[in-house]
Design a protein around this motif. Structure first.
Motif, short mmCIF file in Angstrom:
data_model
loop_
_atom_site.label_atom_id
_atom_site.label_comp_id
_atom_site.label_asym_id
_atom_site.label_seq_id
_atom_site.Cartn_x
_atom_site.Cartn_y
_atom_site.Cartn_z
N ILE A 133 0.86 -1.19 0.00
CA ILE A 133 0.00 0.00 0.00
C ILE A 133 0.89 1.23 0.00
O ILE A 133 1.80 1.36 0.82
N LEU A 134 0.62 2.13 -0.93
CA LEU A 134 1.33 3.41 -0.97
C LEU A 134 0.54 4.41 -0.15
O LEU A 134 -0.65 4.63 -0.39
N LEU A 135 1.21 4.99 0.82
CA LEU A 135 0.60 6.01 1.68
C LEU A 135 1.22 7.35 1.31
O LEU A 135 2.44 7.50 1.34
N MET A 136 0.38 8.30 0.95
CA MET A 136 0.82 9.65 0.61
C MET A 136 0.26 10.59 1.67
O MET A 136 -0.95 10.63 1.88
N VAL A 137 1.14 11.32 2.33
CA VAL A 137 0.74 12.22 3.41
C VAL A 137 1.17 13.63 3.03
O VAL A 137 2.35 13.88 2.79
N ASP A 138 0.22 14.55 2.97
CA ASP A 138 0.50 15.95 2.66
C ASP A 138 0.57 16.74 3.97
O ASP A 138 -0.42 16.83 4.69
N VAL A 139 1.74 17.27 4.25
CA VAL A 139 1.94 18.05 5.47
C VAL A 139 2.73 19.32 5.14
O VAL A 139 3.35 19.41 4.09
N SER A 140 2.70 20.25 6.08
CA SER A 140 3.48 21.47 5.87
C SER A 140 4.96 21.13 5.98
O SER A 140 5.35 20.13 6.59
N SER A 141 5.78 21.97 5.41
CA SER A 141 7.23 21.75 5.44
C SER A 141 7.77 21.65 6.86
O SER A 141 8.74 20.95 7.11
N LEU A 142 7.12 22.33 7.78
CA LEU A 142 7.56 22.32 9.18
C LEU A 142 7.27 20.99 9.87
O LEU A 142 7.93 20.65 10.86
N GLN A 143 6.30 20.23 9.38
CA GLN A 143 5.90 18.97 10.01
C GLN A 143 6.57 17.75 9.42
O GLN A 143 6.41 16.66 9.96
N VAL A 144 7.30 17.88 8.34
CA VAL A 144 7.84 16.72 7.63
C VAL A 144 8.68 15.84 8.54
O VAL A 144 8.43 14.64 8.67
N LYS A 145 9.68 16.39 9.20
CA LYS A 145 10.57 15.60 10.06
C LYS A 145 9.81 14.98 11.22
O LYS A 145 10.06 13.83 11.60
N GLU A 146 8.88 15.72 11.80
CA GLU A 146 8.09 15.21 12.92
C GLU A 146 7.29 13.97 12.50
O GLU A 146 7.29 12.96 13.20
N ILE A 147 6.62 14.04 11.35
CA ILE A 147 5.81 12.92 10.87
C ILE A 147 6.71 11.75 10.48
O ILE A 147 6.41 10.59 10.79
N GLU A 148 7.81 12.03 9.81
CA GLU A 148 8.74 10.95 9.44
C GLU A 148 9.27 10.24 10.67
O GLU A 148 9.32 9.01 10.72
N ASN A 149 9.68 10.99 11.69
CA ASN A 149 10.19 10.39 12.92
C ASN A 149 9.12 9.56 13.64
O ASN A 149 9.40 8.48 14.15
N LEU A 150 7.90 10.09 13.68
CA LEU A 150 6.80 9.37 14.32
C LEU A 150 6.56 8.02 13.65
O LEU A 150 6.47 6.99 14.32
N LEU A 151 6.47 8.02 12.32
CA LEU A 151 6.18 6.77 11.62
C LEU A 151 7.36 5.80 11.64
O LEU A 151 7.16 4.59 11.74
N GLN A 152 8.58 6.31 11.58
CA GLN A 152 9.74 5.42 11.65
C GLN A 152 9.83 4.75 13.01
O GLN A 152 10.20 3.59 13.12
N ALA A 153 9.48 5.48 14.06
CA ALA A 153 9.55 4.92 15.41
C ALA A 153 8.44 3.91 15.68
O ALA A 153 8.67 2.88 16.31
N SER A 154 7.24 4.20 15.21
CA SER A 154 6.10 3.34 15.56
C SER A 154 5.75 2.30 14.50
O SER A 154 4.96 1.40 14.78
N HIS A 155 6.33 2.39 13.31
CA HIS A 155 6.02 1.43 12.24
C HIS A 155 7.30 1.01 11.52
O HIS A 155 7.60 1.47 10.41
N PRO A 156 8.05 0.09 12.12
CA PRO A 156 9.29 -0.36 11.47
C PRO A 156 9.05 -1.11 10.16
O PRO A 156 9.95 -1.21 9.34
N GLU A 157 7.84 -1.62 9.97
CA GLU A 157 7.53 -2.33 8.72
C GLU A 157 7.33 -1.38 7.54
O GLU A 157 7.37 -1.79 6.38
#
Length: 171
Positions: A133-157
């Motif tokens: 499944i391809l997940l596309m998330v549209d966020v502001s430039s300021l939130q990119v790192k926060e969202i990437e870190n959140l998903l990398q930490a909670s979803h290793p798959e």
């Protein structure tokens, strides 16, 4: 400024958990788009629409430009070689044919573009065909790192597949 982050998830269950985490992180559901192969059940997820999965916007923009140029050229030729008697009316034909050419070009190109898969998603075709499944998330430039870190930490798959810096604002 908005950015689109791409993630590949192994299955629908993982996609549902990931989307729930994004909703808890206050990402609006309208900014989360899921795309899978044809026939896969994406119920409970916000599916990607025609604007995310086809080249309709790109084709319409290109058609608008080409149609407008052709319309203006045709208008100039008509104004130069077929005088209408009034100078202001003659050059008004240039504007009218330019607008009509742009509208016709955008319309006809979008009809073609809606049937062409998005060039931005070309690199994900093999993974999607495997059932990911391809997940596309549209966020502001300021939130990119926060969202990437959140998903990398909670979803290793999940696999981060990069971001797209020029996300269209409206779809």
């Amino acid at each position: 400024m908005s950015r689109r982050i791409y993630w590949l998830l192994p299955d629908v269950a993982s996609a549902r958990r990931t989307v729930n985490d994004l909703l808890v992180a206050r990402v609006p559901v309208q900014h989360i788009h899921c795309f899978g192969r044809e026939g896969i059940n994406l119920s409970g997820l916000h599916p990607a629409n025609v604007f995310q999965t086809t080249d309709v916007i790109y084709a319409a923009e290109l058609g608008l430009l080409i149609g407008g140029v052709i319309g203006v050229v045709a208008g100039v030729l008509v104004a130069m070689y077929y005088p209408l008697g009034f100078a202001s009316l003659q050059w008004g034909v240039v504007a009218i044919l330019g607008v009509l050419g742009a509208l016709f070009g955008a319309w006809s190109s979008s009809l073609i573009g809606i049937s062409v898969p998005s060039h931005r998603l070309k690199r994900f075709e093999a993974a999607i065909e495997r059932g990911e499944i391809l997940l596309m998330v549209d966020v502001s430039s300021l939130q990119v790192k926060e969202i990437e870190n959140l998903l990398q930490a909670s979803h290793p798959e999940a696999r981060l597949e990069g971001e797209d810096p020029d996300t269209p604002v409206f779809p």
